[in-house]
Enzyme design. Structure first.
Site, PDB file in Angstrom:
ATOM      1  CB  SER A  23      -0.710  -0.206   1.581  1.00  0.00           C
ATOM      2  OG  SER A  23      -0.182   0.190   2.372  1.00  0.00           O
ATOM      3  CB  THR A  24       0.169   5.011  -1.017  1.00  0.00           C
ATOM      4  OG1 THR A  24      -0.936   5.008   0.303  1.00  0.00           O
ATOM      5  CG2 THR A  24      -0.104   5.073  -2.162  1.00  0.00           C
TER       6      THR A  24
END
Length: 298
Positions: A10-11
């Site tokens: 995920s970011t």
């Protein structure tokens, strides 16, 4: 046997050591080589594990007939939500598929193993929710302390909106696009509908930031975004920017009231209005008579 090797970041995790996509694929490949498995890779880069709205994850589940084992580096790579994980495990069991976590020795063929899996997933979900809480706290603190000036206009980290671009971490105006935004605000005020405004914007030759044709929804998003009146908003916190605006707060508020009056249930939620009578920063992208004209923003 074919192994569906699933990797995800995920970011917020991309900068963490050991979570990169390449590192996951390399370790999964080594596991397959050591255990006589033929790897088939599915990668979701920049997607949260809290839900199943991930393109490669969905593709992997849909192609279940083509593999025998679902292999991940760690359980939290596949899900960070206990219910979603257990639902997936039920599907795998019905289809006769195996699940393997390369770094966690787990036997899901008995009750105790399934209980341990459930506990680990609950811990992963707790960690994910705590990360989310800390992120929200940090973002609120940033919003409350952020101060912009004519020489530097920072943001809360959103994608480039139409009418603006990023130079490094600073927001700067795109004058031609802002003039189109101003014209769209004015057309709506004098009676054009959202579909009509969208068609006019499409005929202007411009597309959305994603390269798509303008739609009623994308125009409404522009009309509701206070950035075009000189403000950045995050969770109800307003910060002025000074890099150029399409309309003043009074015009922005007028559009909000018109849209609110046309909503199906205008009593449900009041319109979001900006403070008026203040210098909202930047320069307007029209002439003083309201017609499109040159601008000095850069």
């Amino acid at each position: 046997m074919k192994a569906a090797c699933y990797a995800r970041v995920s970011t917020e995790e991309q900068a963490e050591e050991g979570y990169s996509i390449d590192a996951q694929k390399e370790l999964l490949g080594l596991y397959c080589e050591a255990n006589g498995l033929e790897p088939v890779y599915f990668v979701d880069d920049g997607f949260s594990g809290r839900n199943t709205r991930r393109p490669s994850y969905r593709k992997m589940i849909e192609s279940m007939a083509g593999w025998d084992v679902l292999l991940v580096l760690k359980m939290d790579r596949i899900h960070r939500n206990t219910r979603n994980f257990m639902n997936m495990m039920d599907v795998l069991e019905r289809k006769g598929k195996q699940f393997i976590s390369a770094t966690e020795s787990l036997d899901t063929t008995n009750a105790m193993g399934r209980f341990v899996v459930s506990m680990i997933q609950s811990i992963a979900q707790l960690e994910s929710e705590q990360i989310g809480e800390r992120t929200v706290f940090a973002m609120r603190e940033k919003a409350e302390t952020m101060e912009n000036s004519e020489s530097s206009n920072r943001t809360m980290g959103f994608n480039e909106p139409f009418g603006y671009r990023f130079e490094g971490s600073d927001l700067v105006a795109v004058p031609d696009e802002l003039r189109l935004v101003r014209r769209s605000f004015m057309d709506y005020i004098v009676g054009e509908s959202l579909p009509q405004v969208a068609e006019d914007m499409y005929r202007s030759g411009y597309r959305t930031r994603r390269g798509r044709k303008w739609s009623e929804r994308s125009v409404a998003y522009i009309f509701h975004n206070p950035i075009y009146a000189g403000y950045l908003e995050w969770d109800g916190i307003l910060n002025r920017h000074y890099c150029g605006n399409a309309v003043d707060p009074e015009t922005f508020n007028e559009v909000q009231m018109i849209m609110h009056s046309k909503s199906r249930n205008p009593d449900k939620k009041p319109p979001f209005l900006l403070p008026v009578g203040e210098d909202c920063g930047g320069e307007d992208t029209s002439n003083s008579d309201g017609t499109d004209g040159p601008t000095s923003v850069s």
